[in-house]
Design an enzyme around this catalytic site. Structure first.
Site, PDB file in Angstrom:
ATOM      1  N   LYS A 131     -10.711  -4.138  -4.196  1.00  0.00           N
ATOM      2  CA  LYS A 131     -11.581  -2.973  -4.305  1.00  0.00           C
ATOM      3  C   LYS A 131     -10.857  -1.803  -4.954  1.00  0.00           C
ATOM      4  CE  LYS A 131     -12.369  -3.740   0.220  1.00  0.00           C
ATOM      5  NZ  LYS A 131     -12.843  -3.711   1.590  1.00  0.00           N
ATOM      6  N   LYS A 188       0.839  -1.212   0.000  1.00  0.00           N
ATOM      7  CA  LYS A 188       0.000   0.000   0.000  1.00  0.00           C
ATOM      8  C   LYS A 188       0.869   1.254   0.000  1.00  0.00           C
ATOM      9  CE  LYS A 188      -4.281  -1.715   1.995  1.00  0.00           C
ATOM     10  NZ  LYS A 188      -5.278  -1.606   3.050  1.00  0.00           N
ATOM     11  N   LYS A 215      -4.565 -10.369  -6.577  1.00  0.00           N
ATOM     12  CA  LYS A 215      -5.810 -10.534  -5.834  1.00  0.00           C
ATOM     13  C   LYS A 215      -6.925  -9.635  -6.393  1.00  0.00           C
ATOM     14  CE  LYS A 215      -6.170  -8.371  -1.966  1.00  0.00           C
ATOM     15  NZ  LYS A 215      -6.120  -7.789  -0.626  1.00  0.00           N
TER      16      LYS A 215
HETATM   17  P1  TYM Z   1     -10.418  -5.915   3.629  1.00  0.00           P
HETATM   18  O1  TYM Z   1     -11.441  -4.862   3.809  1.00  0.00           O
HETATM   19  O2  TYM Z   1      -9.323  -5.675   2.653  1.00  0.00           O
HETATM   20  O3  TYM Z   1     -11.106  -7.266   3.239  1.00  0.00           O
HETATM   21  C1  TYM Z   1     -12.185  -7.785   4.016  1.00  0.00           C
HETATM   22  C2  TYM Z   1     -12.116  -9.290   4.100  1.00  0.00           C
HETATM   23  O4  TYM Z   1     -12.221  -9.853   2.792  1.00  0.00           O
HETATM   24  C3  TYM Z   1     -11.109 -10.686   2.517  1.00  0.00           C
HETATM   25  N1  TYM Z   1     -10.763 -10.501   1.098  1.00  0.00           N
HETATM   26  C4  TYM Z   1     -10.639 -11.498   0.216  1.00  0.00           C
HETATM   27  N2  TYM Z   1     -10.803 -12.827   0.344  1.00  0.00           N
HETATM   28  C5  TYM Z   1     -10.617 -13.574  -0.767  1.00  0.00           C
HETATM   29  N3  TYM Z   1     -10.260 -13.082  -1.976  1.00  0.00           N
HETATM   30  C6  TYM Z   1     -10.085 -11.748  -2.139  1.00  0.00           C
HETATM   31  N4  TYM Z   1      -9.744 -11.267  -3.324  1.00  0.00           N
HETATM   32  C7  TYM Z   1     -10.285 -10.887  -1.023  1.00  0.00           C
HETATM   33  N5  TYM Z   1     -10.211  -9.549  -0.832  1.00  0.00           N
HETATM   34  C8  TYM Z   1     -10.512  -9.328   0.472  1.00  0.00           C
HETATM   35  C9  TYM Z   1     -10.006 -10.194   3.460  1.00  0.00           C
HETATM   36  O5  TYM Z   1      -9.070 -11.209   3.714  1.00  0.00           O
HETATM   37  C10 TYM Z   1     -10.782  -9.809   4.684  1.00  0.00           C
HETATM   38  O6  TYM Z   1     -11.055 -10.925   5.492  1.00  0.00           O
HETATM   39  N6  TYM Z   1      -7.615  -5.266   7.696  1.00  0.00           N
HETATM   40  C11 TYM Z   1      -8.813  -5.888   7.198  1.00  0.00           C
HETATM   41  C12 TYM Z   1     -10.073  -5.434   7.901  1.00  0.00           C
HETATM   42  C13 TYM Z   1     -10.001  -5.558   9.387  1.00  0.00           C
HETATM   43  C14 TYM Z   1     -10.166  -6.745  10.155  1.00  0.00           C
HETATM   44  C15 TYM Z   1     -10.003  -6.346  11.509  1.00  0.00           C
HETATM   45  C16 TYM Z   1     -10.427  -8.083   9.830  1.00  0.00           C
HETATM   46  C17 TYM Z   1      -9.764  -4.538  10.243  1.00  0.00           C
HETATM   47  N7  TYM Z   1      -9.756  -5.024  11.527  1.00  0.00           N
HETATM   48  C18 TYM Z   1     -10.100  -7.266  12.549  1.00  0.00           C
HETATM   49  C19 TYM Z   1     -10.525  -8.992  10.888  1.00  0.00           C
HETATM   50  C20 TYM Z   1     -10.361  -8.585  12.215  1.00  0.00           C
HETATM   51  C21 TYM Z   1      -8.941  -5.535   5.725  1.00  0.00           C
HETATM   52  O7  TYM Z   1      -8.383  -4.578   5.245  1.00  0.00           O
HETATM   53  O8  TYM Z   1      -9.792  -6.327   5.041  1.00  0.00           O
END
Ligand code: TYM
Length: 334
Positions: A199, A114, A196
């Site tokens: 978004k 990032k 991957k």
């Molecule tokens: P984020 O918002 O990027 O993604 C949310 C969740 O979706 C999963 N994910 C995917 N899984 C499979 N294939 C993909 N292409 C894909 N893109 C996203 C991510 O693994 C995630 O589970 N830091 C985290 C959010 C967060 C969080 C937390 C999660 C903040 N605090 C505490 C668990 C516990 C994040 O940026 O996810």
């Protein structure tokens, strides 16, 4: 009460990668873990670690809340809340930073990725993002954290921070375990199966959003990058585009990859397979879209978020005060 905790950042529309890697899994876990209460949140504090347009962010927060419920989260089993509405997340983040090392944060691959993309300097909040994530989890003594594969490293760091504090003060935090789905943990871009699905990918054709209309969903699958050999079998190294579509098919249908291969063993091209996959996704997303429309401007949604905030605040405030006391902050008790 035992807790399962997870969150998603409200940055852009939710795509099928996020759905299959996390939301679909939360819904299934509600049945698999009847003794646990779920805390699922909208990680808006995480979102502002990179620049966001305020009006868009606020709209996306509400959209994500409606999506969660539309996908099947049960408000009786889940406290759904907005991270910034529970101030203890930011407080606990600070306390945990005092037990997180620079070297640990420097090793985080998501930070490196990032940081490279930022055009106007890298915020210090982006650097300390993993300790906020640790706070999200440790505040509630989560036993399990369902996430996609890309969050594995952050979870490891959370475990290390918890263990470090436990070492110092005795058993204070529950050390959480990740729950990563067998299929769908890493859905790849439809235009470049080596990265991957994300978004933030500038190429809109790389993903399907849950709220995309039916014709567009089918079009995206039809134009997904595959190879020129027309037979359908799983080979991640040599046929990564097809392997990704097989993962998506398997995760949406619940069928194993082997049985999907068998269904298409006589196929002469990818056409029928792609048409069927497009139909499958449209069919699976239809009830989600319908429920979303009912929810997005409803009082019900606001009420769910209020109740979620109340439950989360109670636990989070208590845990934060306890740690402050352990650390020697404030006045002695009279
Ligand atoms: P984020 O918002 O990027 O993604 C949310 C969740 O979706 C999963 N994910 C995917 N899984 C499979 N294939 C993909 N292409 C894909 N893109 C996203 C991510 O693994 C995630 O589970 N830091 C985290 C959010 C967060 C969080 C937390 C999660 C903040 N605090 C505490 C668990 C516990 C994040 O940026 O996810």
């Amino acid at each position: 009460m035992k807790h399962i905790v997870s969150g998603i950042q409200p940055t852009g529309s939710i795509n099928i990668g996020t759905y299959l890697g996390s939301i679909q899994n939360f819904v299934k876990l509600q049945d698999a873990y009847p003794d646990h209460h779920f805390l699922i949140f909208i990680a808006d504090l995480h979102a502002i670690t990179v620049s966001q347009k305020p009006e868009e962010l606020r709209k996306t927060i509400k959209e994500l809340a409606a999506i969660y419920i539309a996908c099947g989260l049960d408000p009786n089993r889940v406290s759904l809340f907005i991270q910034s509405e529970v101030p203890a997340h930011a407080q606990m983040n600070y306390l945990l930073q005092t037990h997180t090392y620079m070297g640990e944060l420097e090793r985080m691959t998501q930070f490196k990725e990032k940081a490279r993309k930022q055009e106007q300097g890298v915020s210090s909040a982006l650097f300390t993002y993993p300790s906020l994530m640790a706070a999200d989890i440790l505040l509630y003594d989560a036993e399990y954290v369902p996430v996609g594969d890309d969050q594995r490293q952050h979870l490891e760091l959370t475990r290390d921070i918890a263990a470090r504090i436990n070492n110092r003060f005795g058993e204070f935090f529950t050390v959480p375990k990740p729950l990563i789905p067998k299929v769908g943990a890493r859905i790849m871009s439809l235009t470049d199966p080596n990265v991957k699905m994300s978004k933030s990918d500038p190429n809109i054709k790389s993903r399907i959003h849950l709220l995309d209309d039916d014709a567009l969903i089918k079009k995206r699958i039809r134009s997904a990058v595959t190879d020129s050999e027309a037979s359908i079998y799983y080979d991640k190294d040599n046929k990564p585009g097809l392997a990704n579509l097989l993962h998506i098919y398997s995760a949406f249908s619940g069928k194993s990859i082997e049985s999907i291969e068998k269904d298409y063993e006589n196929a002469q091209s990818y056409q029928t397979f792609k048409e069927d996959l497009g139909e499958l996704i449209v069919h699976k997303l239809a009830p989600i879209k319908a429920r979303y429309k009912e929810l997005i401007n409803s009082k019900e949604l606001n009420q769910i978020l209020d109740e979620g905030r109340a439950y989360a605040s109670k636990h989070a405030t208590k845990k934060t005060l306890k740690l402050q006391r352990k650390l020697g902050l404030g006045r002695a008790r009279r």
